[in-house]
Design an enzyme around this catalytic site. Structure first.
Site, PDB file in Angstrom:
ATOM      1  N   HIS A  15     103.486 -46.851  -4.873  1.00 40.01           N
ATOM      2  CA  HIS A  15     102.029 -46.731  -4.960  1.00 40.01           C
ATOM      3  C   HIS A  15     101.252 -47.998  -4.603  1.00 40.01           C
ATOM      4  CE1 HIS A  15      98.385 -44.770  -5.861  1.00 40.01           C
ATOM      5  NE2 HIS A  15      98.769 -44.048  -6.871  1.00 40.01           N
ATOM      6  N   TYR A  39      90.366 -39.526 -16.830  1.00 40.55           N
ATOM      7  CA  TYR A  39      90.402 -40.280 -15.570  1.00 40.55           C
ATOM      8  C   TYR A  39      90.482 -39.300 -14.408  1.00 40.55           C
ATOM      9  CZ  TYR A  39      92.123 -43.777 -12.150  1.00 40.55           C
ATOM     10  OH  TYR A  39      92.279 -44.606 -11.069  1.00 40.55           O
ATOM     11  N   THR A  91      90.342 -47.193  -4.842  1.00 37.65           N
ATOM     12  CA  THR A  91      89.921 -46.102  -5.726  1.00 37.65           C
ATOM     13  C   THR A  91      88.909 -46.593  -6.762  1.00 37.65           C
ATOM     14  OG1 THR A  91      91.739 -46.514  -7.282  1.00 37.65           O
ATOM     15  CG2 THR A  91      92.125 -44.899  -5.507  1.00 37.65           C
TER      16      THR A  91
END
Length: 801
Positions: free
Chosen positions: A469, A613, A626
């Protein structure tokens, strides 16, 4: 499988007869070809950088300017600057006049080009279009209309490359501390009692008027000189400094398009998928990949694509680092615990799928057994990062292990050929759950978690991936995945009966638009189409030499990973009662609709509201990644309470829902436009740590658990994704592990008009969470929402009579 022969480019020996030199021409040819390819890539990169640097002006406009200025001058029309330059030259002949015209043309052209470039940057700072309602009957404001016209005039007809807009994309704006405090307090109001809220309000006010002023000054300074004031710290502190295992905690996964199964032959599917990924990599390298444009007007930042391939996360004792190589000419394949280095180029071209299939089949047919420790080697990458870093320093920095590890880390990407099938059966949901678990963690040692991604291929020809990630967000992998799936759908079998698709394929390839894809597809028997032009290079079995201490380290990592795998609870729910088609009739944003359903489901599941979230992107800004949308709002909690109160009417519930969806959409728009809450607070916290000052407010806010963590998988990022034309391309999306030990991780994808996939994860070790139960709650919430709008429609119909 025969071991690869040792090859030496040249050798020499000193004898009594003099020098004895032996040259291996084939190896020297490979070295020469590699050098030529490297220089070609450099020239391509230089040319593309030049084009990007002057975009939106095309290079040919310079020659047009030169012709116009020269023509005007020699025709007798005075051109400003030409006479002044001629005075500085030794002579006034035609050659020097032409040089003066060239100088004036270049100066004028550069001035106009960079004026247009920065004008475009100013235009992209306008975000009014984001907040305007769109759809039938909605009128666009004059400001937005003029803005869109101006953007289209500046960009002109020239076709942009992948990085053409990078110089014109604005920097992420820094919100004021006051605005962030106001938005934060509003977001936590439904989660706190009156006394708790009064206390938090006091802490926020003290921070805003106290230490927050000083911290903000440093952040303002960073926002002035940094390309993006968030991204570098986010990458370092959220990802690279994390010491917990990557598997489940950080890495995410994606699964195959479930309604297409082009072949059941593992080697053939692997070969076509590998080839499609390599073509995507080449489009990125050449910058020929089409940049994503919102509303066909506003570009998204493309910088994350660069590290898609040839990238590895290298472990460190205190912090990891991302290493990216400009090129890689091989991949590494894992099968039954054995590692193979597979060359993907021959004679300066990418191997065709039929040639790659031969290589993959050779690996599948190999009956070699892994050496001690080799089978579970990849568990080191999945386990604790500090442990992997120490083990790597002690056992992988010399000899055979160093060479083999280099081959893995410098590979374009990693491929795992699993010896189990990936299955999907609409009537047996457990098979889809197992599919997801295989992609999320596998056996714990058959995914190289450090690589940017691992392509996973089941024994029945289905595919999936597991991605690291830190190097990029899920949208980039989603784009690649769409490309791979669409390529297989667009280029059908050689015997395809659907003549419309075959005709499109023939026209494209005969026109030379996709000549490299002419052999992409499958024959009737499931093998790849095309005929190998030569015997492809044989895969090279990687060798390892593990000492007892290294074997113990591998086993220690495996035990940590096994514990994680045993407690994860992952369920995948295919909701096919209705999808985006019905939601659009409700005149509500599909994302807001689903988020409200999740709020309702979680309230019923947990008996309370929780900090939620939802990932949003900030790629409207340079190097944006993000931001967090907080779906649990004052409005959403009011609607959820109304849904659980039998005394409220349908009209009241619909009114509250529309208000909640509108507020959610505003929060999403604010997040995309740099007006989020959490990244600003995160950066203020990082500054406070650098300055070694304590903030009770920041400490409490940053420690709040996200018990409901959600994300929508992007869909339709490539123009090739036409579900009306290729309905079998519907992707089931992917998912991730829960963020909190006592919470849920929910990923969803709106797959076409009639299907929504939900990937729900939690931990079995928590008595308060149950993924199967939460799936049932989501199903019930979606059903209640549909019933609500059906009842609302009936009431409106009766009132209109």
């Amino acid at each position: 499988m025969a071991e690869a022969h040792q090859a030496v480019a040249f050798s020499f020996a000193i004898t009594h007869e003099g020098w004895d030199v032996n040259l291996d021409r084939e190896v020297l040819h490979l070295v020469l070809a590699s050098g030529v390819r490297s220089w070609k890539k450099r020239l391509f990169r230089l040319q593309n950088n030049l084009k990007n640097g002057i975009y939106p002006a095309p290079l040919y406009s310079l020659w047009g300017t030169l012709a116009a200025v020269s023509g005007a001058h020699f025709y007798g029309v005075p051109v400003p600057g030409v006479k002044e330059l001629l005075r500085l030259m030794p002579e006034d002949d035609e050659r020097h006049q032409l040089m003066a015209c060239a100088g004036v043309s270049l100066a004028g052209w550069l001035a106009a080009t960079f004026t247009a470039k920065y004008a475009l940057k100013l235009m992209y700072m306008y975000k009014g279009w984001m907040y305007e309602e769109r759809g039938p009957g909605k009128k666009q404001s004059w400001a937005t209309t003029l803005w869109a016209l101006g953007v289209h005039i500046l960009t002109g007809p020239s076709k942009p490359m992948l990085y053409s807009f990078q110089g014109s994309i604005p920097r992420l704006p820094l919100p004021s501390v006051k605005d962030t405090m106001q938005r934060y307090l509003r977001s936590v109001r439904p989660l706190l009692s009156d006394a708790e809220y009064a206390r938090m309000e006091k802490l926020a006010l003290e921070f805003q008027n106290g230490i927050g002023v000083k911290l903000q000054r440093y952040l303002v300074l960073k926002s002035w000189w940094a390309t993006n004031y968030v991204s570098d710290w986010w990458e370092e502190y959220v990802y690279l400094r994390g010491r917990s295992p990557l598997l489940i905690n950080s890495n995410f996964y994606g699964i195959d398009a479930l309604f297409m199964h082009p072949t059941k032959i593992q080697a053939a599917r692997a070969a076509v998928s590998i080839h499609a990924i390599l073509q995507f990599r080449r489009l990125i390298e050449r910058q020929e990949l089409e940049p994503i444009m919102l509303q066909g007007t506003v570009p998204l930042c493309s910088w994350q694509y660069e590290r898609l391939c040839n990238t590895t996360r290298v472990p460190g004792v205190e912090t990891d680092k991302i290493i990216h190589w400009n090129d890689s000419k091989h991949i590494v394949v894992l099968h039954k615990g054995c590692y193979y280095k597979v060359p993907i180029y021959h004679k300066n071209r990418i191997l065709e799928p039929c040639e790659l299939e031969i290589q993959i089949q050779t690996i599948l047919d190999d009956d070699s057994q892994p050496v001690d420790g080799e089978e579970r080697l990849a568990a080191l990458t999945a386990g604790e990062r500090a442990h992997w870093a120490h083990t790597r320093l002690e056992h992988f920095f010399k000899g055979t292990n160093r060479t083999s590890l280099d081959a893995i880390e410098k590979a374009a990407f990693f491929v795992s050929l699993d010896d189990v099938p990936y299955e999907f059966d609409k009537n047996d949901p457990s098979k889809l759950d197992e599919f997801g678990n295989l992609m999320l963690h596998g056996s714990g040692y058959n995914r190289w978690c450090d690589k940017s991604f691992t392509l996973c291929v089941g024994s029945n020809g289905r595919i999936g991936f597991n991605a690291e990630h830190s190097w990029a967000d899920a949208a980039i992998m989603s784009h690649l995945w769409e490309w791979v799936i669409c390529e297989e759908a667009i280029h059908p079998r050689a015997d395809a009966p659907v003549m419309g698709h075959m005709w499109e394929y023939i026209v494209l390839t005969s026109a030379g638009l996709f000549p490299e894809y002419k052999n992409l597809g499958f024959r009737e028997d499931g093998h790849t189409i095309g005929t190998p032009q030569f015997k492809p290079p044989s895969p090279i079995r990687l060798s390892w030499d593990f000492k007892p201490t290294c074997l113990a380290a591998i086993e220690q990592s495996y035990l940590v990973v096994r514990e994680l795998i045993d407690k994860i609870d992952l369920k995948i729910y295919m909701h096919d009662n209705y999808g985006k088609g019905f939601i659009k009739t409700c005149k509500i944003s599909p994302d807001a609709y689903i988020q409200m359903a999740l709020q309702l489901a979680y309230r019923r599941n947990a008996g309370k509201f929780s900090l939620t979230y939802e990932a949003s992107m900030t790629r409207l800004y340079r190097e944006g990644r993000t931001e967090t949308v907080r779906p649990c709002t004052i409005e959403s909690s009011a609607w959820v309470n109304a849904m659980n109160d039998p005394k409220t009417t349908t009209m009241e519930r619909v009114a509250l829902l529309k208000k909640a969806c509108k507020q959610h959409q505003l929060g999403y728009q604010n997040a995309m436009c740099g007006k989020g809450i959490d990244r600003h607070l995160f950066c203020l916290y990082v500054v406070s740590k650098y300055l070694e000052v304590e903030s009770p407010f920041l400490k409490e806010v940053l420690s709040e658990p996200w018990r409901l963590s959600t994300s929508q998988t992007p869909h339709g990022q490539t123009s090739k994704m036409d579900l009306k034309k290729y309905p079998q391309c519907i992707s089931a999306g992917g998912g991730f592990g829960p963020v909190a030990d006592d919470g849920y991780g929910v990923s969803y994808i709106i797959a076409g008009e009639d299907i929504i996939f939900f990937h729900v994860s939690s931990y079995k070790s928590c008595p308060d969470t149950d993924s199967a139960k939460f799936v049932k709650d989501i199903e019930q919430a979606l059903s209640d929402l549909r019933t609500l709008f059906q009842d609302y429609g009936k009431i409106q119909s009766n009132n209109s009579k």
